[in-house]
Design an enzyme around this catalytic site. Structure first.
Site, short mmCIF file in Angstrom:
data_model
loop_
_atom_site.label_atom_id
_atom_site.label_comp_id
_atom_site.label_asym_id
_atom_site.label_seq_id
_atom_site.Cartn_x
_atom_site.Cartn_y
_atom_site.Cartn_z
N ASP A 1 4.19 -24.58 14.50
CA ASP A 1 3.39 -23.50 13.87
C ASP A 1 3.95 -22.19 13.77
O ASP A 1 5.24 -21.91 14.44
CB ASP A 1 2.11 -23.35 14.63
N ASP B 1 -3.28 -32.12 12.99
CA ASP B 1 -2.63 -32.09 14.22
C ASP B 1 -3.78 -31.83 14.93
O ASP B 1 -4.68 -31.13 14.64
CB ASP B 1 -1.65 -31.16 14.56
#
Lengths: 382, 382
Positions: B89, B263
């Protein structure tokens, strides 16, 4: 159950321990699975380190999940997914450690659970029955273990009670092929008491003999001195188990004095606190010097553990990740098994003295330097 | 990096994601390895569940062990022993969650470490550089994610800043074969803003598109309603990633609306708190009804996990043994991967609607009864 010698060098012995759940080379280190799990390891992973026997603790297992429950679920092997042999302690040592929570009488020990204060009782008969329910390959006699140092009169009274309890434990034990029971030698660091204890146990007759009451805080020299006269007095054709030992150096010295079996929480507990045993002594992975160290813990690290750098292990402990204790427990148990395999090989080869000198010199050197690591000869690998 | 469709059913897509570290079937669930470890799992074990991509968190990794250190150690794949693709991320979402510890400006975000209060700064450029140092196969654009609900003016200003940051992130990204960067669609639950965000991102051009700003506490129906108009507006030939989602039911619904990648910390976090996902919904292993239950968690449990009884898992959680979280995390990740494989197979087979109805009906039934379990037809196994 039977133990068969393969080779001897001095007092040291290499042998095979045959049990209902498989044959194990000795000397052997038995990882501790107190509550039906070797902490932070799957049983598969324990097996992969080369461990032969694992230990279970009667005191903990009788409280949770309970011996009858374990029996109903198919026994401890099935419950914890360990198909190899299991040794259970008698609960005696741990109940004694409860201090004010327990009361000793000639018949047994009444105690309160450390979890919820509920009352329980252990006697030679009930301890043996519980270990039967757990399906232990090796049952331990119920004994009393006094703290050291203690006056001879205290040691003597305690040892004699343990011998009466050993006789009752033996009577309560149900003999089955491949299963066995060990008597426990007591007597502190007093030679006369130790030899009397052995005489009493041998008169009862067990499949193996444990040396109890050591590794309770005394110096290593005192433990070795006690082993020097205790181990050789034990029957030559039965396995010998030194309870609660120890460091790599303790085990090496004890094998050289005639001991075949060991158990200790040290490698697993150390693994949870960032301490790694290596051929060059112990390393503390929390140390900042490992922050950027790309090497595995040791050049001898077995795959797949050598995939992990010291820097990564340091990171895992610094960030309190569960994987840190998982990997370091694995490493330490693998190191202990590697050490026992090598010691055994050198007993068989007849050069244990030389190998012991090599091991001690390596431990004393401390961690591998970077240049030394990169230039290490391949023959050092094992 | 490329994504290739294999089959479509309605909005749902089955495809292949090709990366520098291997090819992954989609839809796919990506386990979260925040600090360079999927908690309580070795990377080997994660791989054995069938996981294709794992996630790393820029915010956590830049603080410890540090992106430059990871690069010096050979990149995140090598450090954490994960040879497959990694998605990182951008740090944006986690920095925003720091509240009073962070300060936002047009150029980026200044924040204090939650560990030691030390000052740090993330910008689209530095976030992209950090992800490059980590060697992420999939780099995420640096964005801002406002909390929901929020007035449209707030959502709009935030989305527009995120689009300016997306352009800067793209400019900072170093294209390499097999590597890619995803833009993140923002705009909350406002259709017009979402479509404007997509238009802006597509004009910049990315290897994939993520849907951000959902799974932040809104009801499932609202998330699905947003997906209904967001996913179909995304480029047909690029992968679509719904960030931070979710439950099995969330993922099923999202795949049916055109999402390819997910996720979530849920399966691993649940595993540490005794919650097990099964074909019959979630079970809480601390519940006393599992005390004597000899069954594995599910009749579909893959070996070697089916060696463990529910009674044993209950015992491990009751006694706070590390093995409990280890085994239940493993179970949950294996269940998530099994679910995604099956969903994919039914997209390819063209009967996802029917399979979805079957899955939901099974989840609603609750745990298997003992009689039902013993009489289960073999064709239910997968």
């Amino acid at each position: 159950m039977a133990w068969v010698a393969e080779a001897r060098q001095g007092q040291a012995r290499a042998g095979w321990l045959h049990t209902a759940h498989g044959t194990v080379p000795t000397p052997t280190f038995m990882p501790v699975g107190t509550k039906a799990t070797v902490k932070a390891m799957t049983a598969d992973a324990v097996r992969a380190t080369g461990a032969g026997v694992v230990l279970g603790n009667t005191y903990h297992l009788m409280l949770r999940p309970g011996a009858e429950r374990v029996a109903a679920l198919g026994g401890l092997h099935k419950v914890m997914d360990w198909p190899g042999p299991i040794l259970t302690d008698s609960g005696g040592f741990q109940v004694m450690s409860l201090g004010a929570l327990r009361k000793l009488d000639e018949d047994g020990v009444t105690f309160r659970s450390h979890i919820d204060g509920s009352p329980h009782r252990l006697t030679p008969e009930s301890s043996t029955a519980i270990q039967h329910d757990l399906d232990a390959d090796i049952t331990m006699a119920f004994d009393e273990c006094p703290a050291l140092p203690a006056p001879k009169a205290v040691l003597e009274a305690s040892m004699e009670r343990s011998m009466r309890w050993a006789a009752r434990s033996r009577k309560a034990f149900k003999a089955r092929p491949g299963y066995g029971q060990f008597g426990i030698v007591q007597g502190g660091t007093d030679r006369e008491l130790r030899l009397r204890s052995i005489k009493a146990l041998v008169a009862i007759g067990f499949e193996g003999y444990a040396i109890g009451g050591l590794a309770v805080g005394e110096p290593q020299a005192e433990m070795f001195a006690t082993l020097d006269y205790t181990a050789p007095a034990l029957p030559e054709d039965k396995p010998r188990y030194l309870m609660g030992v120890g460091t790599p150096d303790d085990m090496l010295g004890a094998v050289m004095r005639g001991v075949d079996m060991f158990d200790c929480v040290m490698p697993s507990r150390a693994g949870r606190t960032a301490r790694a045993y290596t051929e060059r002594g112990a390393l503390n992975l929390r140390n900042a010097r490992f922050k950027d160290d790309p090497r595995p813990l040791s050049p001898y690290e077995p795959s797949p553990l050598n995939r992990y750098s010291r820097a990564y292990l340091h990171h895992l402990f610094r960030t309190d990740e569960i994987l840190g204790p998982m990997l370091l427990t694995w490493h330490n148990l693998a190191y202990y098994q590697r050490l026992m395999r090598l010691i055994r090989a050198h007993v068989v080869a007849g050069d244990l003295e030389g190998f012991a000198a090599f091991l001690r010199a390596q431990w004393a050197l401390g961690d591998w330097g970077r240049a030394e690591w990169d230039g290490r000869p391949d023959e050092l690998r094992f």
